[in-house]
Structures are given as structure tokens and as C-alpha cells.
Design an enzyme around this catalytic site. Structure first.
Site, PDB file in Angstrom:
ATOM      1  CG  HIS A   1      -3.528  -3.988   3.605  1.00  0.00           C
ATOM      2  ND1 HIS A   1      -2.950  -3.303   4.606  1.00  0.00           N
ATOM      3  CD2 HIS A   1      -4.384  -2.535   3.333  1.00  0.00           C
ATOM      4  CE1 HIS A   1      -2.427  -1.880   4.094  1.00  0.00           C
ATOM      5  NE2 HIS A   1      -3.428  -1.321   3.241  1.00  0.00           N
TER       6      HIS A   1
ATOM      7  CB  CYS B   1      -1.119  -0.175   0.948  1.00  0.00           C
ATOM      8  SG  CYS B   1      -2.070   1.095   1.033  1.00  0.00           S
TER       9      CYS B   1
END
Length: 241
Positions: A192, A92
Site C-alpha cells: 500500500h 492486497c
């Protein structure tokens, strides 16, 4: 001895990203592969030539701005280490920072390190939910699952390849059907969850690459991955795959 570096563990640990480091370490230890963890925070000295696996996680905009100035000071050595085959996993925000820039909704640009060929554009629409991709690891097609939650939409240049093809979810930008980036031994993703505990084949592949670069035996002892594979299968089924 393999050395694992978690860069900025106090700032970049969004959505349990630290679990990626734990998974890498534990799967080494279960096989009696000597491994150590080094946690590097703002201003700490770091010699990338001593590192075999580097993890860079995600954080909020505030936390990413705090560490960005420090990371810039490490650009040269990090870029050289990447070209030399350092195994890197960036998630990310860490993923976005390795690229060319992040363009805000007002059109202004926050420069990235420019080490990899892609850029990210902020969007009013957050891309949120479970995601599944198909990627190729050492000639084998593998389906990986995770959870994405990002406002930035990333577009790849000619100098990098996507990590995988999206089979459920949004991926890099919700438009081109790709997720993440692969460049040499650098793996970037919006997954994630964290990513590695959910996808043991990818974890083992990263361990193999790190061992190979260090000149160590790359034949990994098989582990009982029944629970990990079952969890992965449940998520794929839940997403209709």
C-alpha cells in the site's frame, strides 16, 4: 488513447490505493499521452478489450465480500484479457482474489477467481510495517518501497513468479523471502502507500507495457523524478538499505 479502469473504486480503496490510478494517469498526462479513466462499480458493464490498464485495490473483509460475487461474473472475460496481455495491478485484497482461495483460521476456504496460481491462508499474526523489495524491470534491478498490512499469507504455485525479493519487511508470508506476483502483464503486491507514486520506475514500466500492447510509441519522455527518488532513498535508508 490509453484507457485506465479502476474496478470497484467505491469499495476497494484501502490506505489510499486510488493514488495508484492517479499516478498512472498523471505520468501519462505530463507526457501528453492521451489517457482516460473509467470507474466500474457493482453491476456496471465492462468490456475488457477496451481497457489498457486495470487497477484492483484492497478493502476490508466486508467490502471484499460485497464485490466478490460481482467479480465472479467477470471471471471469463478477465481471464481471457490477462492471457491476451492486459496490464493489471492488484493490491492486497485484489491480489488475493485473483488466486485460488483464501483459507480462514477455522480451515474453511473462500474461493478466489483461480486465474493465477497461488493461495492465501489467514494468520493470527498481521504482517505490518514498511517493506522494501528488489525486482527486475526490463532487465534493470529496481528497489521498491511500500507499506504492508495484511493478515493473509500468500504462497505461490509453480505457474507464477514473485514480483520481487524482500530486502526489508515480510512480503507474501514472512517466510520464503518473496513479495507479490508477476504473471505476464499482471503485477500483484501487498504494498500500500500507495505503491505507484512511491515507485515511479514501476509506474513508467506499466505505462510502457500498456502502450506496447496498444501498438503505440513506447519511448517515454523523461520526467523530473528527483523528489520521488529522494523519498524512495529516504525510506530505503530508514529500513537499513
Amino acid at each position: 488513447m490509453l484507457s485506465v479502469c479502476h474496478l470497484y473504486p467505491d469499495l476497494l480503496n484501502l490506505y489510499g490505493d486510488r493514488g495508484n490510478v492517479i499516478a498512472f494517469l498523471q505520468r501519462c498526462r505530463w507526457r501528453n499521452i492521451p489517457v482516460r479513466l473509467v470507474e466500474i462499480n457493482l453491476g456496471d458493464p465492462l468490456d475488457f478489450s477496451d481497457i489498457d490498464f486495470l487497477f484492483l485495490g484492497g478493502g476490508s473483509d466486508r467490502e471484499q465480500n460485497i464485490m466478490a460475487a460481482d467479480l465472479v461474473t467477470r471471471k471469463g472475460p478477465l481471464g481471457q484479457a490477462i492471457e491476451d496481455g492486459l496490464v493489471v495491478l492488484a493490491i492486497c485484497g485484489g491480489y488475493q482474489l485473483l488466486g485460488q482461495y483464501y483459507q480462514m483460521t477455522d480451515g474453511s476456504k473462500i474461493p478466489g477467481l483461480g486465474l493465477l496460481d497461488y493461495y492465501t491462508v489467514a494468520s493470527e499474526q498481521r504482517l505490518i510495517g514498511d517493506v522494501a523489495i528488489e525486482m527486475e524491470l526490463d532487465g534493470e534491478k529496481v528497489k521498491a518501497t511500500g507499506f504492508e498490512n495484511h493478515g493473509g499469507q500468500t504462497y505461490l504455485g509453480a505457474g507464477v513468479a514473485p514480483l520481487g525479493k524482500v530486502i526489508s519487511g515480510y512480503g507474501n508470508n514472512g517466510k520464503d523471502g518473496f513479495e507479490g506476483v508477476r504473471y505476464k502483464n499482471v503485477f500483484c503486491s501487498y504494498m500500500h502507500g500507495p505503491m505507484l507514486p512511491k515507485n515511479s520506475k514501476l509506474t513508467d514500466y506499466l505505462i510502457t507495457l500498456a502502450l506496447k500492447r496498444r501498438g503505440m510509441d513506447t519511448q517515454l519522455q523523461p520526467l523530473d523524478d528527483q523528489l520521488e527518488n529522494s523519498a524512495n532513498a529516504v525510506m530505503l535508508k530508514r529500513m537499513g538499505n
